[in-house]
Design a protein around this motif. Structure first.
Motif, PDB file in Angstrom:
ATOM      1  N   VAL A  45      80.011  64.693  65.134  1.00  0.00           N
ATOM      2  CA  VAL A  45      81.202  63.880  65.409  1.00  0.00           C
ATOM      3  C   VAL A  45      81.965  63.560  64.140  1.00  0.00           C
ATOM      4  O   VAL A  45      83.183  63.392  64.170  1.00  0.00           O
ATOM      5  N   MET A  99      64.455  62.177  69.036  1.00  0.00           N
ATOM      6  CA  MET A  99      65.582  61.249  68.948  1.00  0.00           C
ATOM      7  C   MET A  99      66.226  61.324  67.576  1.00  0.00           C
ATOM      8  O   MET A  99      67.442  61.356  67.453  1.00  0.00           O
ATOM      9  N   VAL A 123      87.015  63.743  73.618  1.00  0.00           N
ATOM     10  CA  VAL A 123      87.750  64.466  72.576  1.00  0.00           C
ATOM     11  C   VAL A 123      89.240  64.222  72.719  1.00  0.00           C
ATOM     12  O   VAL A 123      89.935  63.986  71.728  1.00  0.00           O
ATOM     13  N   LEU A 144      70.118  62.393  67.098  1.00  0.00           N
ATOM     14  CA  LEU A 144      71.082  61.454  66.514  1.00  0.00           C
ATOM     15  C   LEU A 144      71.702  62.026  65.235  1.00  0.00           C
ATOM     16  O   LEU A 144      72.904  61.975  65.050  1.00  0.00           O
ATOM     17  N   SER A 182      79.678  56.142  70.126  1.00  0.00           N
ATOM     18  CA  SER A 182      79.139  57.249  70.919  1.00  0.00           C
ATOM     19  C   SER A 182      77.717  57.550  70.511  1.00  0.00           C
ATOM     20  O   SER A 182      76.876  57.900  71.327  1.00  0.00           O
ATOM     21  N   ILE A 183      77.472  57.396  69.218  1.00  0.00           N
ATOM     22  CA  ILE A 183      76.128  57.685  68.735  1.00  0.00           C
ATOM     23  C   ILE A 183      75.132  56.701  69.340  1.00  0.00           C
ATOM     24  O   ILE A 183      74.054  57.093  69.797  1.00  0.00           O
ATOM     25  N   LEU A 243      84.108  66.278  63.852  1.00  0.00           N
ATOM     26  CA  LEU A 243      85.133  66.238  64.898  1.00  0.00           C
ATOM     27  C   LEU A 243      86.345  65.458  64.429  1.00  0.00           C
ATOM     28  O   LEU A 243      87.487  65.884  64.627  1.00  0.00           O
ATOM     29  N   VAL A 244      86.090  64.318  63.798  1.00  0.00           N
ATOM     30  CA  VAL A 244      87.215  63.533  63.297  1.00  0.00           C
ATOM     31  C   VAL A 244      88.037  64.392  62.339  1.00  0.00           C
ATOM     32  O   VAL A 244      89.269  64.474  62.445  1.00  0.00           O
ATOM     33  N   VAL A 250      89.094  55.488  65.908  1.00  0.00           N
ATOM     34  CA  VAL A 250      88.355  56.667  66.363  1.00  0.00           C
ATOM     35  C   VAL A 250      86.985  56.719  65.714  1.00  0.00           C
ATOM     36  O   VAL A 250      85.983  57.058  66.346  1.00  0.00           O
ATOM     37  N   VAL A 251      86.939  56.332  64.440  1.00  0.00           N
ATOM     38  CA  VAL A 251      85.644  56.324  63.765  1.00  0.00           C
ATOM     39  C   VAL A 251      84.698  55.343  64.448  1.00  0.00           C
ATOM     40  O   VAL A 251      83.524  55.636  64.684  1.00  0.00           O
ATOM     41  N   LEU A 258      90.041  67.041  64.225  1.00  0.00           N
ATOM     42  CA  LEU A 258      91.203  66.508  64.938  1.00  0.00           C
ATOM     43  C   LEU A 258      92.331  66.174  63.971  1.00  0.00           C
ATOM     44  O   LEU A 258      93.507  66.412  64.253  1.00  0.00           O
ATOM     45  N   TYR A 270      66.942  68.006  72.421  1.00  0.00           N
ATOM     46  CA  TYR A 270      66.252  66.753  72.702  1.00  0.00           C
ATOM     47  C   TYR A 270      65.236  66.943  73.819  1.00  0.00           C
ATOM     48  O   TYR A 270      64.061  66.575  73.697  1.00  0.00           O
ATOM     49  N   PHE A 298      90.084  60.710  71.568  1.00  0.00           N
ATOM     50  CA  PHE A 298      90.021  60.629  70.108  1.00  0.00           C
ATOM     51  C   PHE A 298      91.211  61.350  69.472  1.00  0.00           C
ATOM     52  O   PHE A 298      91.779  60.894  68.491  1.00  0.00           O
ATOM     53  N   GLU A 300      78.339  71.365  70.542  1.00  0.00           N
ATOM     54  CA  GLU A 300      77.709  70.219  71.175  1.00  0.00           C
ATOM     55  C   GLU A 300      76.754  70.634  72.277  1.00  0.00           C
ATOM     56  O   GLU A 300      75.745  69.975  72.513  1.00  0.00           O
ATOM     57  N   ALA A 358      77.364  60.182  77.902  1.00  0.00           N
ATOM     58  CA  ALA A 358      77.155  60.221  76.458  1.00  0.00           C
ATOM     59  C   ALA A 358      78.234  61.026  75.760  1.00  0.00           C
ATOM     60  O   ALA A 358      78.440  60.888  74.560  1.00  0.00           O
ATOM     61  N   GLY A 359      78.907  61.868  76.515  1.00  0.00           N
ATOM     62  CA  GLY A 359      79.957  62.656  75.889  1.00  0.00           C
ATOM     63  C   GLY A 359      79.487  64.012  75.416  1.00  0.00           C
ATOM     64  O   GLY A 359      79.891  64.481  74.353  1.00  0.00           O
ATOM     65  N   MET A 360      78.603  64.641  76.193  1.00  0.00           N
ATOM     66  CA  MET A 360      78.094  65.952  75.795  1.00  0.00           C
ATOM     67  C   MET A 360      78.690  67.027  76.690  1.00  0.00           C
ATOM     68  O   MET A 360      78.827  66.822  77.885  1.00  0.00           O
ATOM     69  N   LEU A 384      69.899  58.985  76.259  1.00  0.00           N
ATOM     70  CA  LEU A 384      68.774  59.904  76.136  1.00  0.00           C
ATOM     71  C   LEU A 384      67.462  59.189  76.411  1.00  0.00           C
ATOM     72  O   LEU A 384      66.532  59.751  76.966  1.00  0.00           O
ATOM     73  N   ILE A 427      83.475  56.832  67.526  1.00  0.00           N
ATOM     74  CA  ILE A 427      82.445  57.831  67.280  1.00  0.00           C
ATOM     75  C   ILE A 427      81.101  57.182  67.006  1.00  0.00           C
ATOM     76  O   ILE A 427      80.067  57.591  67.534  1.00  0.00           O
ATOM     77  N   VAL A 432      74.527  57.731  72.823  1.00  0.00           N
ATOM     78  CA  VAL A 432      73.606  58.851  72.956  1.00  0.00           C
ATOM     79  C   VAL A 432      72.173  58.360  72.955  1.00  0.00           C
ATOM     80  O   VAL A 432      71.331  58.806  73.736  1.00  0.00           O
ATOM     81  N   TYR A 433      71.928  57.402  72.099  1.00  0.00           N
ATOM     82  CA  TYR A 433      70.558  56.902  71.992  1.00  0.00           C
ATOM     83  C   TYR A 433      70.057  56.350  73.314  1.00  0.00           C
ATOM     84  O   TYR A 433      69.003  56.743  73.814  1.00  0.00           O
ATOM     85  N   LEU A 442      74.456  62.614  80.525  1.00  0.00           N
ATOM     86  CA  LEU A 442      74.993  63.363  79.396  1.00  0.00           C
ATOM     87  C   LEU A 442      76.515  63.311  79.401  1.00  0.00           C
ATOM     88  O   LEU A 442      77.146  63.286  78.359  1.00  0.00           O
ATOM     89  N   PHE A 449      74.077  64.806  66.160  1.00  0.00           N
ATOM     90  CA  PHE A 449      75.249  64.284  66.829  1.00  0.00           C
ATOM     91  C   PHE A 449      76.158  63.595  65.834  1.00  0.00           C
ATOM     92  O   PHE A 449      77.378  63.792  65.846  1.00  0.00           O
ATOM     93  N   PHE A 500      82.612  64.786  77.725  1.00  0.00           N
ATOM     94  CA  PHE A 500      82.876  65.328  76.396  1.00  0.00           C
ATOM     95  C   PHE A 500      84.356  65.581  76.196  1.00  0.00           C
ATOM     96  O   PHE A 500      84.968  65.088  75.248  1.00  0.00           O
TER      97      PHE A 500
END
Lengths: 503, 482, 507
Positions: free
Chosen positions: A184, A173, B392, A177, B414-415, A187-188, B407-408, A191, A156, B395, A149, B380-382, B422, B411, B418-419, B377, A180, B388
């Motif tokens: 993720v 962007m 994690v 995206l 989170s996306i 990531l699921v 969790v999905v 986990l 960016y 989740f 990550e 955003a979870g970076m 940023l 996630i 991020v948008y 950031l 990312f 971050f």
């Protein structure tokens, strides 16, 4: 080996980034100098590690392990094997040449290099580099993710601030995206693997070597291989999730493109291999046909789209899609030759595409256009760069004598062993590649120099030449003497095969 | 009854009280222009209080004290330390705010609210809990509307008051029903009564729903979030920061303690309900943040969505779940305070709060730009920022409990996050001022800001990299719930 | 000395490449230096190959002067070199023609450095193909030869060079694609690429079993065609020949000499070294088809040559025509492997390869000589030049006669052997090719007539266009060729012995 060489290599760029940020903003040259020093240091260390790697020994070397959060089983566990060692070297090389290319000389006509806020540029670039190196050497899944990550957000900033003004916001962007999302999704999966391992073995651990014995059931693997593999493979540019790559390549400034195509895409492929294939081997076997299909499409489609491009940089971008498709193709074979070829291809393509982008950048900085029909006769002004590009082009075509052939040939052999029809289809790309490479080399570098360029274009700088020479060196040496890399990759491949059940 | 344990259990509150009294005494002796020293005084005092509490007030095994009103355990203790830290930082940030920070009453109100929050975190009794909640909220109502001349601030205070009063009344009703059903107001006794008793599911659900109204308001989850954007936007920025972090964390401390301890055997139902709320909160928060142009409103909606993320840990109903909630809140407090602090620093010089006004900020003040980078950031979870690791862990807890779908959704949200994070950074780093003369419009930082923001930024990075000690404390806190 | 003795083949192979690298570091602009250095460097392999020739024991079967080094162990490929009678002949041809071509290139003055480097790399590529005893190495050098030729045509060629060079590249690469795939398959199946072991292993495969999911015979047939197409493009066999006229015509003179003199032989060599030994059955089955194509090449090539107005294109089509005989001989040998007639035909084919190399190189050079002076290749623009340039005229007639197959010169021997060998095996095709032979005479004579005889074209007689005689350097290029042409024509035994022994051992 007591000297923690891998942590030093990984964290040097990060430390350098902090140091560079502490410099005053006006001190551009000092920032560049610190960057170059750090990059050189990292390169020397990675070369040293490479040559001290025991090519005959299996398993991981230069291992370091520090407990980080024992309660959850997180540790700082570093090590390289035959597959990741060349990639560490690759990162060092691309970092070094990238800094040289970005030097910037404050020359009025030439917009070469990075002249606006080089301090922030190198800082972000080095954070990216640390992230990349961290992924290659991590043997702990949590930390692998952490570093993965870290490698996303600097892209960016680097693209949006210093990129090509026409598309940089959109491309940056989109790229972020996509990457990312891919990460993720993985990531699921990771986990879930973590908890199922706990259920199966009672061990709470992110350690990858431990997880190889987690005993995941076939059903589990069949379901979860897809998100884990494809989540990472997005960064590897696998079709149909490759869409971020051409725009991202083109919009980025030169050194970032070099990093992006040369190293970052390898990150995705590598993580897909390490986590997807090595930890979920039965799942990999179930789904290898799908990967093979997608990869084959990427190989041919990428070559074809590159063929029709009028923009030089887009051509290189799509050729990257095609060549990374070959890496994925090799992965999908799950046999010795295919995996071997992929391992070498990651290095070979990395160097080659870094060279391509470097030269394209040199041309653009001077001619301010990338449209192939508008260019011509570059050879008369930049002969050194021309030869460099030709060598890169030959590697791209898989011409024997260069590293591209050493990489591509085993991949095809591996595919033959699985599905001969795919080998035939994928080989079409070789001809298409030859066609567009030769055609574009002829058009851009030879032929007539357009009048508007007369007297306005200058040759590349000494630093540029050093960068080109370093990159060509690797492509030629590996091509003529495969034994400098192949046995090393072979040991890594054998490990993977063992996990796959000795195929 | 007044044993040394009891004393230790409320040591932080006592210290804050002493600090407040001291401030009250000292403050009139300062001249007008020295009034802002109240900030240094408050911050220093709180820091001292933290140190003393840490040295002398650490809990051992969890015990009930003060007649069962307070539970002395790591959960409460850790939160108290966090609140006091947040208070100290807020005091520093308040100092430069002319309308608010020059008046000692602001600091006093904040200290009063802090006491309330501390008690919220350690309450073991419903009555105590209600008192603590009110003690927290009322000063905050006033603080939000502190800038009497500003319409938005007045509106913010008023809205907060109305909402808060309404929701806490409903919650009180829920508490009274609970007493009616079980005959006790002690949370830990409630657990026994409910286990053995024959409270029907419907009734339990009804009670929980009522209680959730109040708590949901405090933590601003959907559909109790409507006050947040307006209040955050109108209130003085440091107050908004304090609201969005400490107050919210206090609410979560209550939620975790109450739900985990008193209602575990109704678990599948309310966890599912919370999961749905969490999903909705995250989504609504993130989606509504997308079109925002005012940075405070953007941060408000972002806070709403973060409440949703934290809830995932609560939904997990496990030790890891509770630990991840605590950890997340710790990281979140640092991050959000940093974000609001930067907004304060910027608007102090420019008076502007729109995103487009931030164009070129990274050139005007490179360090402020970098800190904003860190804050956003992290939100955003970076990595390598705290957000971050926090995400994690949350989740991971969610997946362990089997809530993969949640969790999905987390996630996917989170996306979206991020948008827009940023996007905001794009203004800071890419866009330039109209005349491209950023050098002549610097954003200077005064000492309080440098200290506050610096500590926060380093904290955000530390909690994201060397997270072991923080997690151990969170884990110890979580242990107390089981 | 010992090092040289034990590494003769590698030295022959790599000296040109090394020399090319050295040229890279020489100072720019020193054209004379480049010319002479390259000439000297190219003479070293020639001398060394003579050494090999004289030490070669023609009575022994198998490969001699073998060298094997580790190269790409992981996939089973080693750097294995060796020569037998067949390849040695080709090596000699290559090392002989290259210095002559370089001598012919002394008139090049544009970017001489790059030109010479490319030429030397090209030489290494060609030699590598002939010496390789490992399939992968074979392929490596096969491809390596492509790029220098592409650039030679593209950068130093005439008007239509872009088109011609691209066509050359794409055709050849497309053709060798099948070769690449088939080699990969062989590597996968056997785990190694060593030619000598492959001969036994491949032929001992049980035809009733399956391979890769298909019956062995099918797999062999597919592989056979993959190999065949690749080599057929190179030879070129009709109808894969269409790249040749363009490439030959547009290439610079020395490029055409090497292209016609050696590169075409690579294809024929592939047939002999790989297809006949690895696929004897398939070759026999399809020999008839091959013979048809060979005959077509002979006849159509001749007709096409006759119709040309461009001198160079005429010579190009004559290459198609002459290589047709080589293919006819190979087809005959495939059809009736092991018989005496087959041996004769094959002898003829291989000798024809050598001979055509000499005469084609010579012809292209002579066209180049006249082109440099007149800047046109249009036959109609010439006329009655003999009195102006008698020496040139004599040499041209001599070389053309060799091309025509006049008894007493080399062409006759090889063509006769092919026809003699093929007649009992494939009578009809041989008969039809006689027609081609007739027209060969026709176009050759027509060409000579238009250039040398008839009324003198005043345009070239005086003033600025006055034709100058062939100079000493150019004569020096032709002399070795003419000498060999005559010698082989009168006394071919010295080379036929070597070839024959190799051929006999091939079966």
């Amino acid at each position: 080996m007591n000297f923690p060489v891998l942590s030093v290599i990984t964290f040097t760029p990060m430390v350098a980034a902090v140091l560079i940020l502490l410099l005053p903003a006006q001190r551009k040259n000092e920032a560049r100098a610190v960057a170059l020093a750090a990059a050189t240091f990292a390169l020397i260390l990675s070369l040293w590690t490479y040559f001290n790697y025991d090519q005959a020994a299996a398993g991981y070397q230069f291992v370091e392990k520090y407990n980080w959060l024992p309660v959850l089983g997180i540790s700082l566990h570093f090590g390289v094997d035959g597959i990741s060692m060349p990639l560490v070297l690759l990162t060092g090389v691309v970092m070094f040449t990238g800094v040289l290319i970005s030097w910037g000389d404050d020359h009025p006509h030439v917009m070469a290099g990075i002249q606006d806020r080089p301090r922030e540029f190198f800082a972000f670039l080095f954070i990216l580099a640390s992230g990349v190196l961290g992924v290659f050497v991590s043997l702990d899944l949590f930390m692998l993710f952490f570093f993965y990550e870290i490698a996303v957000f600097p892209m960016y900033l680097l693209i949006v601030i210093w990129g090509w003004i026409e598309t940089r916001e959109y491309a940056a962007m989109k790229l972020t995206l996509y990457l990312f999302i891919g990460s993720v999704v993985s990531l699921v999966g990771v986990l879930v693997m973590y908890w199922i391992q706990y259920q199966n073995t009672g061990l709470l651990s992110f350690d990858m070597l431990q997880m190889e014995q987690a005993g995941f059931s076939q059903t589990f693997q069949n379901i979860w291989f897809l998100p884990v593999f494809f989540g990472f493979a997005v960064l590897g540019g696998i079709w149909p999730f490759h869409n971020w790559s051409p725009d991202g390549h083109v919009a980025a400034p030169t050194a970032v493109s070099m990093f992006h195509a040369g190293v970052l895409m390898k990150l995705g492929a590598f993580a897909a291999l390490r986590v997807g294939i090595m930890l979920l081997p039965q799942g990999a076997q179930t789904w290898s046909w799908l990967i093979m299909a997608f990869a084959a499409i990427a190989v041919v489609y990428g070559a074809y789209i590159a063929f029709v491009q009028m923009d030089f940089k887009y051509m290189v971008g799509f050729s990257s899609v095609s060549h990374m498709g070959l890496v994925m193709l090799g992965f999908s074979t799950l046999n010795q030759q295919g995996l071997l070829g992929s391992g070498v291809q990651m290095f070979s393509h990395g160097v080659m595409t870094a060279l391509f982008f470097a030269v394209v950048g040199m041309i653009y900085d001077r001619a301010h256009t990338r449209q192939i029909p508008e260019l011509g006769g570059i050879n008369k002004i930049m002969p050194f760069a021309t030869i460099g590009f030709i060598i890169g082009g030959l590697v791209s075509m898989g011409m024997p004598g260069f590293s591209g052939f050493v990489a591509e040939f085993p991949i095809f052999m591996g595919v033959w062993g699985r599905q001969w029809l795919v080998a035939v289809i994928a080989s079409i790309s070789i001809v298409i590649t030859a066609a567009y490479i030769m055609r574009n080399i002829r058009q851009v570098f030879f032929g007539e120099l357009p009048e508007k360029f007369e007297g306005h274009l200058t040759d590349v700088t000494v630093l540029d030449k050093v960068a080109i020479a370093v990159l060509c060196f690797f492509m030629v040496v590996i091509g003529l003497f495969p034994r400098f890399m192949v046995p090393m990759v072979q040991t890594g491949v054998e490990n993977i095969l063992r996990l796959l059940g000795g195929q | 009854m007044f044993t040394s344990t009891a004393f230790a259990s409320i040591l932080p509150e006592i210290l804050i009280l002493i600090l407040g009294i001291l401030l009250l005494i000292v403050e009139p002796f300062w001249k007008e222009d020295q009034r802002r020293n109240a900030g240094w005084f408050t911050a220093g005092g709180l820091l001292l209080a933290m140190v003393i509490s840490f040295l002398f007030g650490q809990p051992g095994q969890p015990v009930a004290t003060l007649g069962g009103m307070v539970r002395f355990d790591w959960l409460g203790f850790f939160f108290k330390l966090l609140f006091m830290f947040a208070g100290a930082v807020t005091a520093l940030l308040l100092m430069e705010n002319e309308k608010v920070g020059q008046r000692g009453e602001a600091y006093l109100l904040m200290l009063a609210s802090l006491i309330g929050m501390n008690l919220m975190a350690s309450s073991a009794d419903l009555v105590m809990l209600y008192l603590a909640i009110e003690t927290t909220s009322i000063p905050l109502y006033v603080l939000s509307g502190f800038m009497l001349a500003d319409e938005k601030s007045t509106e913010a205070g008023f809205k907060y008051l109305l909402f808060g009063a309404l929701t806490s009344t409903i919650m009180l009703y829920g508490f009274s029903l609970l007493f009616g059903f079980t005959g006790t107001t002690n949370i830990y006794q409630l657990a026994d009564m409910l286990q053995s008793g024959d409270l029907s599911l419907v009734a339990a659900f009804g009670v929980l729903a009522l209680i959730l109204v109040g708590i949901g308001f405090k933590v601003s989850i959907v559909p109790f979030h409507f006050w947040a954007p307006d209040v955050y936007e109108g209130a003085p920025t440091p107050v908004a920061g304090f609201l969005s972090t400490a107050s919210k964390a206090a609410g979560f401390a209550v939620l975790v303690r109450l739900f985990f301890v008193a209602f575990p055997n109704f678990a599948p139902s309310w966890t599912l309900a919370l999961a749905i709320l969490s999903a909705v909160t995250m989504t609504v928060g993130n989606l509504l943040a997308l079109p925002q142009t005012n940075i405070k409103r953007l941060l408000a909606f972002s806070s709403i969505s973060h409440a949703g993320y934290v809830l995932i840990g609560a939904v997990a109903l496990s030790q890891l779940g509770a630990a991840s909630v605590v950890f997340y809140l710790a990281a979140y407090i640092l991050t959000n305070l940093l974000a609001f602090g930067i907004v304060m620093a910027f608007s102090r010089i420019t008076g502007l709060e729109d995103l487009k006004d931030y164009a070129g900020m990274s050139r005007r003040s490179p360090w402020l730009g970098l800190m904003m980078l860190a804050a956003f950031l992290s939100l955003a979870g970076m990595p390598p920022f705290g957000g971050f690791v926090a995400k994690v862990f949350v989740f991971a807890a969610g997946i362990q409990a089997g809530y993969v779908w949640l969790v999905v959704i987390g996630i996917l949200n989170s996306i979206i996050g991020v948008y827009y994070y940023l996007n905001a950074l794009k203004y800071v780093y890419l866009y330039r001022m109209p005349e491209q003369d950023e050098e002549s419009h610097p954003v200077p930082l005064t000492h309080p800001y440098i200290i506050a923001l610096g500590v926060l930024a380093i904290g955000v990075i530390l909690i994201g990299t060397v997270f072991a000690p923080w997690f151990s404390w969170s884990d110890a806190a979580a242990l107390n719930l089981f | 000395m010992n090092f040289i003795d034990t590494h003769l083949l590698s030295l022959i192979l790599f000296v040109p490449a090394l020399a090319a690298v050295i040229i890279l570091f020489l100072p720019n602009g020193e054209n004379k230096l480049f010319h002479w250095f390259t000439l000297g460097a190219s003479l070293i392999p020639f001398v060394l190959s003579l050494v090999v020739w004289f030490r070669f024991d023609a009575t022994q079967s198998g490969f001699q002067f073998e060298e094997a080094y580790v190269w790409y162990e992981a996939i089973g490929s080693s750097f294995h070199l060796g020569v037998d009678g067949l390849s040695l002949t080709m090596v000699l041809l290559t090392t002989l023609l290259t210095p002559l071509a370089i001598l012919a290139s002394f008139s090049i003055s544009d970017r001489v450095k790059a030109y010479m480097m490319l030429f030397l790399f090209l030489e290494t590529g060609m030699l590598g193909v002939f010496m390789a005893l490992d399939l992968l190495i074979f392929f490596v050098f096969w491809e390596v030869g492509l790029v220098p030729m592409f650039f030679l045509i593209n950068q130093w060629g005439s008007a239509n060079r872009n088109y011609a060079s691209m066509k050359f590249l794409i055709y050849t690469m497309g053709g060798s694609l099948g070769l690449l795939l088939a080699i990969q398959m062989l590597g996968v199946l056997f785990g190694h690429f060593d030619l000598v072991r492959l001969y036994e292993g491949w032929n001992s495969l049980d035809p009733t079993k399956t391979l890769l999911g298909l019956p062995v015979s099918t797999v062999k047939a597919i592989a056979f065609w993959a190999f065949t197409i690749a080599f057929a493009v190179k030879v070129p066999v009709w109808p894969f020949h269409t790249w040749l006229p363009d490439a030959h015509t547009e290439a610079p003179t020395a490029g055409s000499m090497i292209l016609a003199g050696v590169l075409l032989k690579l294809g024929a060599y592939g047939f002999l070294r790989l297809i006949l030994p690895l696929y004897p059955n398939e070759a026999r089955i399809f020999a008839g088809a091959l013979a048809v194509l060979a005959t077509a090449a002979i006849v159509f090539g001749a007709f096409a040559a006759y119709a040309q107005t461009d001198f160079k294109r005429l010579v190009a089509y004559s290459s198609v025509n002459h290589m047709g005989f080589v293919v006819l001989g190979i087809a005959a040998a495939a059809f009736a492997a092991g018989t005496n007639d087959a041996t004769i035909a094959l002898n003829g084919a291989i000798l024809q390869m050598f001979n055509h190399g000499l005469s084609a190189a010579g012809m292209f050079f002579l066209v180049g000589v006249i082109y440099e002076r007149t800047h046109t290749r249009d036959l109609g623009k010439f006329g009655g030049l003999f009195p102006l340039v008698p020496v040139y005229g004599g040499i041209l007639i001599f070389t053309s006669m060799a091309s025509l197959g006049l008894p007493g010169l080399n062409g006759f021997i090889s063509e006769f052997l092919v026809v003699r060998g093929a007649w009992p095996i494939l009578p009809i095709y041989t008969a039809i090719s006689m027609l081609g032979l007739l027209f060969t005479g026709a176009y050759i004579l027509k060409g000579i007539k238009q250039v040398l005889h008839g009324p003198l074209n005043e345009h070239w007689a005086r003033g600025e266009h006055k034709l100058t005689e062939i100079n000493t350097r150019e004569i020096l290029v032709m002399v070795p060729l003419m000498a060999l042409i005559l010698w082989i024509g009168i006394w071919p035994a010295w080379i036929l012995n070597v070839i024959n022994n190799a051929v006999v051992k091939l079966f």
